[in-house]
Design an enzyme around this catalytic site. Structure first.
Site, short mmCIF file in Angstrom:
data_model
loop_
_atom_site.label_atom_id
_atom_site.label_comp_id
_atom_site.label_asym_id
_atom_site.label_seq_id
_atom_site.Cartn_x
_atom_site.Cartn_y
_atom_site.Cartn_z
CB SER A 148 -0.90 0.02 1.24
OG SER A 148 -1.56 1.28 1.37
CE1 TYR A 162 -3.98 -2.04 4.91
CE2 TYR A 162 -3.27 0.22 4.63
CZ TYR A 162 -3.71 -0.97 4.09
OH TYR A 162 -3.86 -1.09 2.72
#
Length: 256
Positions: A148, A162
């Site tokens: 990401s 995350y």
């Protein structure tokens, strides 16, 4: 070499974890529609079965919760029964957790790290014999990890585990690439920006709109955007690439 050969995945075997929806579905659909046979995983058997029914017999569903080591082992064994030779592994399954630093729970750390990082390493480990059986000096097997842009920049959202997990995935990709390259297995990563999914749907509307407005291309990613980079990394076109991170975010990470 013609473009049809250079970017072809016809006849290849692939696994896409978290392949029943979101980015995983985009990747699985692109592979199947271009001639690959694909195993998809999801925690919910109904989600896997529904997409497999839509995509046809080249899409094989296997439900698994890859945040658990026992499930990683069971899933790898099930893959081995169906695909003793595996050309492509997309490690896509992931989770997120948002909370302020004063209240962030241990569960929100462990759940995300176990699925986003631990399962990537150990599923790849368990499937190395299958990848090795498909690999040769003239045909690199592929591991493609979904990271990401939150692993590359500091997010405006308090998603601590995350962001840390995705930074870990990107460096894990480089480590794997170094040591698996001599075994004819190329390892690369995709770092997506904002793509519509169940995960991003949980983000407040004002943040989603702010992401779009801050993106130089003034839009979010779509299925074609993800399909293009996935097919490139899975095909002969990227045969001499390993340890690379392909950012697909419309330029967002360059502006923040």
């Amino acid at each position: 070499m013609k473009i049809e050969q250079l970017f072809s995945v016809a006849g290849k075997t692939a696994v896409v974890t978290g392949g029943s929806r979101g980015i995983g579905e985009m990747i699985a659909r692109a592979l199947v529609e271009n001639g690959a046979t694909v195993i998809i995983s999801s925690r919910k058997a109904s989600d896997c079965d529904a997409l497999a029914a839509e995509l046809g017999p080249a899409c094989l569903p296997i439900a698994a919760d890859l945040s658990q080591m026992a499930e990683v082992e069971r899933f790898a064994a099930a893959v081995n029964e169906r695909m003793p030779k595996l050309d492509i592994l997309f490690n896509n399954a992931g989770a997120s957790w948002g909370a302020g630093i004063d209240d962030f729970p241990e569960l929100g750390w462990d759940k995300v790290m176990d699925l986003n990082v631990k399962s990537v390493f150990f599923l790849t480990q368990k499937l190395l014999p299958n990848l090795g059986a498909a690999a040769s000096p003239d045909h690199m097997a592929r591991v493609i990890n979904i990271g990401s842009i939150d692993g590359q920049h500091v997010s405006d959202l308090e998603t601590y585990s995350y962001a840390a997990s995705k930074a870990g995935v990107l460096h894990l990709t480089r480590m794997m690439a170094k040591f698996l390259g001599p075994r004819h297995i190329a390892v690369n990563a995709i770092a997506p920006g904002f793509f519509p999914s169940k995960m991003t749907a949980a983000i407040a509307e004002e943040f989603r709109e702010a992401f779009r407005a801050a993106t130089p291309m003034q839009r979010w990613g779509n299925a074609d955007d993800m399909a293009g980079v996935a097919l490139f990394l899975a095909s002969r076109a990227s045969e001499f690439m390993t340890g690379s991170v392909v950012t697909v975010d419309g330029g967002y990470a360059t502006t923040v």
